[in-house]
Design an enzyme around this catalytic site. Structure first.
Site, PDB file in Angstrom:
ATOM      1  CG  ASP A   1      -1.626   1.303   1.460  1.00 14.39           C
ATOM      2  OD1 ASP A   1      -1.876   2.079   0.459  1.00 14.39           O
ATOM      3  OD2 ASP A   1      -2.265   1.388   2.316  1.00 14.39           O
TER       4      ASP A   1
ATOM      5  CD  GLU B   1      -4.916   4.078  -2.728  1.00 14.02           C
ATOM      6  OE1 GLU B   1      -5.831   4.837  -2.434  1.00 14.02           O
ATOM      7  OE2 GLU B   1      -3.709   4.304  -3.127  1.00 14.02           O
TER       8      GLU B   1
ATOM      9  CE  LYS C   1      -1.830   7.137  -3.616  1.00 14.63           C
ATOM     10  NZ  LYS C   1      -2.315   6.239  -2.464  1.00 14.63           N
TER      11      LYS C   1
ATOM     12  CG  ASP D   1      -9.455   4.113   0.127  1.00 13.41           C
ATOM     13  OD1 ASP D   1      -8.786   4.935   1.150  1.00 13.41           O
ATOM     14  OD2 ASP D   1      -8.464   3.642  -0.282  1.00 13.41           O
TER      15      ASP D   1
END
Length: 568
Positions: free
Chosen positions: A10, A143, A70, A166
């Site tokens: 992850d 994800e 990210k 999420d």
């Protein structure tokens, strides 16, 4: 025969994790300090030193620490002269080292998670980061899908429609999945790749009366770290004290109340709600048809987030898995599926935005529609639009708008061929999306069989991440105007083709028509030319005029065909 170990990673905005399947069970691997979560932070020293994770985070108040990289994936921005891929690779190296130490063997393959709404450029950048870290990236996994895997195997049973909400440190995704007979299929997905817990932290900073743009790098790090602590505290208590000593020469101390914090993040919660309702609309699912809601990402611990989820879907979220660990466990399960450590589970993901090419007139021709299950392939045959043309330029597009100019260009290939009359040269175009969402475009000259291949690993346009989510919204907002524009362009192309053929046909065979037929042709021709030259051009009106001209010239077209056959 021993099963090859494949890591599940992850790669998060705030924290990252690495896991494997052992004895049929997914586990996250802890570092030497016993932590299963590694902060997604990298510190670069002046002498070339590099530290990652908690060691880097502890230096946050000193400067030189990179966090939330990210959010920059897939862009050309740099951090201290380093690309987002290079920074992410350092995080992946740390996770690889943790795994190798815990497992006692060097592991070289991995499944890495990405937000479902990452575009081709962002996915390609993540893939390259894995390679830079010395990993063979066997799959990129969305994800929300990873979270569904973590819950689905032992929590949700069969034949369920599930929502995965999420909300991480820097990205938000929501997916509607259907689970049946061990198969996970994503029905629809939506999200915002620039929305998450980082925004909540900045809301707390603002509430404390601090301006981040007035701080140096070290002070900014201290302030955001304190904001994060206060955010965690407000998940348990009704108020917390924001305290940063010696800031701007005097320090800051401010009581932050939960109700004020919740009011400050209301706009972000509304954005997540809009994404949820759009995903349900795309999937054709009503809230009462949802049988379970799964939360992933540490930001879902905020009480206001849980309350909003319950309001949207009319039910509380499923409990039992740490939301910080959900995606990592799902990645480990997917890695286990690929390696053979886990069996009898099939995972079907979808592409978040439509993929296609530009055609004559500047239109978007979709080959793979949005929400198509991947891996998949789709192809179509195209011909030359101009006589004597010796090449065809193929622009690969991603987006939901009708006109090519309103979508994103991912790449371009040029296919050469022998000069031919209009419509005689033929080029086959095939799009192939692999299980990681990476796109390969094959263009073939059918006369020679020669192939031109382009692999899309990064976007040709440096687009802010938020535009990914906005693309779908804009397609809805501009739907009427876009469709009217498409109708006009298509009608214009047809009109030009008819008028181009009409002039020589009348010159040669006009006298063979009856006076009434000739008058109908001339009247219809006039209407088409008037619509083409009108100040306010209308697609429907031009289309109607073209159809009238097409019908009026049927007799003339028959005479042209007859004359051609007689001449053979």
């Amino acid at each position: 025969m021993s099963i090859e170990v494949i890591l599940g990673i992850d790669l998060g905005t705030t924290n990252s994790a690495v896991g494997v399947v052992e004895s049929g069970f997914p586990i996250l691997l802890a570092d030497s300090a016993g932590s299963r979560l590694t902060p997604s932070a990298v510190w670069y020293g002046g002498e070339g030193e590099v530290e990652v994770g908690i060691r880097a985070k502890r230096r946050r108040g000193m400067g030189g620490v990179v966090t939330s990289v990210k959010r920059l994936m897939g862009t050309s921005q740099t951090v201290g002269g380093r690309s987002p891929e290079e920074v992410s690779a350092e995080i992946l190296k740390e996770l690889k080292e943790i795994a190798s130490e815990r497992l006692g063997v060097e592991v070289k393959k991995a499944v890495i998670t990405v937000p479902a709404y990452f575009n081709e450029g962002q996915r390609g950048a993540t893939h390259r980061a894995g390679e830079l870290a010395g990993l063979e990236v066997v799959r990129l996994l969305s994800e929300p899908t990873a979270a569904a895997l973590a819950y689905g195997l032992d929590k949700l049973g069969e034949d369920k429609r599930v929502v995965v909400y999420d909300l991480g440190g820097g990205t938000f995704d929501v997916s509607i999945l259907e689970i049946r007979s061990g198969q996970f299929e994503v029905l629809a997905t939506a999200g915002d790749t620039r929305l998450g817990g980082d925004d909540f932290d900045e809301a707390i900073v603002k509430a404390a009366g601090v301006r981040l743009d007035e701080l140096d790098e070290g002070e900014r790090g201290r302030v955001l770290e304190e904001a994060e602590r206060v955010k965690f505290a407000l998940s348990e208590d009704e108020e917390a004290v924001f305290r940063v000593p010696f800031l701007l020469g005097q320090g800051v101390e401010k009581v932050i109340r939960r109700k004020d914090f919740e009011a400050s993040i209301e706009s972000f919660l509304k954005k997540t709600e809009a994404c949820c309702r759009r995903a349900m609309s795309d999937a054709g699912v009503r809230p009462e048809e949802i049988e379970a809601v799964v939360l992933a990402g540490g930001s879902t611990r905020v009480p206001a987030v849980k309350a909003r989820v319950e309001t949207i879907f009319g039910r509380s979220a499923v409990e039992g898995v740490d939301p910080d660990e959900t995606v990592g466990l799902g990645a480990a399960i997917q890695a286990g599926i690929i390696s053979g450590a886990v069996r009898e589970v099939v995972l079907l993901d979808v592409t978040p935005l439509s993929l296609g090419i530009e055609t004559v007139g500047g239109l978007m021709n979709v080959l793979i529609p949005r929400n198509t299950t991947i891996p998949c392939k789709a192809g179509e045959m195209f011909t030359n639009a101009v006589a004597g043309q010796t090449a065809m330029r193929i622009r690969i597009l991603q987006g939901e708008r009708e006109l090519a100019k309103d979508n994103w260009e991912l790449g371009m290939v040029e296919v050469p061929f022998e000069a031919a009359a209009k419509g005689q040269a033929r080029v086959g175009v095939q799009f192939s999306l692999d299980a990681s969402g990476l796109l390969e475009v094959l263009a073939r000259d059918t006369a020679t069989g020669k192939d031109t291949v382009l692999t899309i690993e990064s976007s040709a346009v440096d687009v802010a991440d938020a535009r990914v989510e906005q693309m779908v919204s804009e397609s809805v907002d501009h739907a009427f105007a876009d469709m009217s524009a498409r109708v006009f362009v298509e009608a214009k192309l047809k009109a030009e083709e008819l008028l181009g053929a009409l002039v020589p046909a009348l010159a040669e065979l006009g006298e063979a028509l009856s006076a009434d037929d000739l008058e109908k042709v001339r009247e219809a021709e006039t209407k088409v030319r008037e619509q083409l030259g009108a100040e306010q051009q209308s697609g429907p009106l031009l289309k109607a005029a073209v159809e009238e001209l097409d019908q009026a010239t049927e007799e003339l077209a028959a005479l042209v065909v007859e004359r051609a056959m007689m001449g053979q």
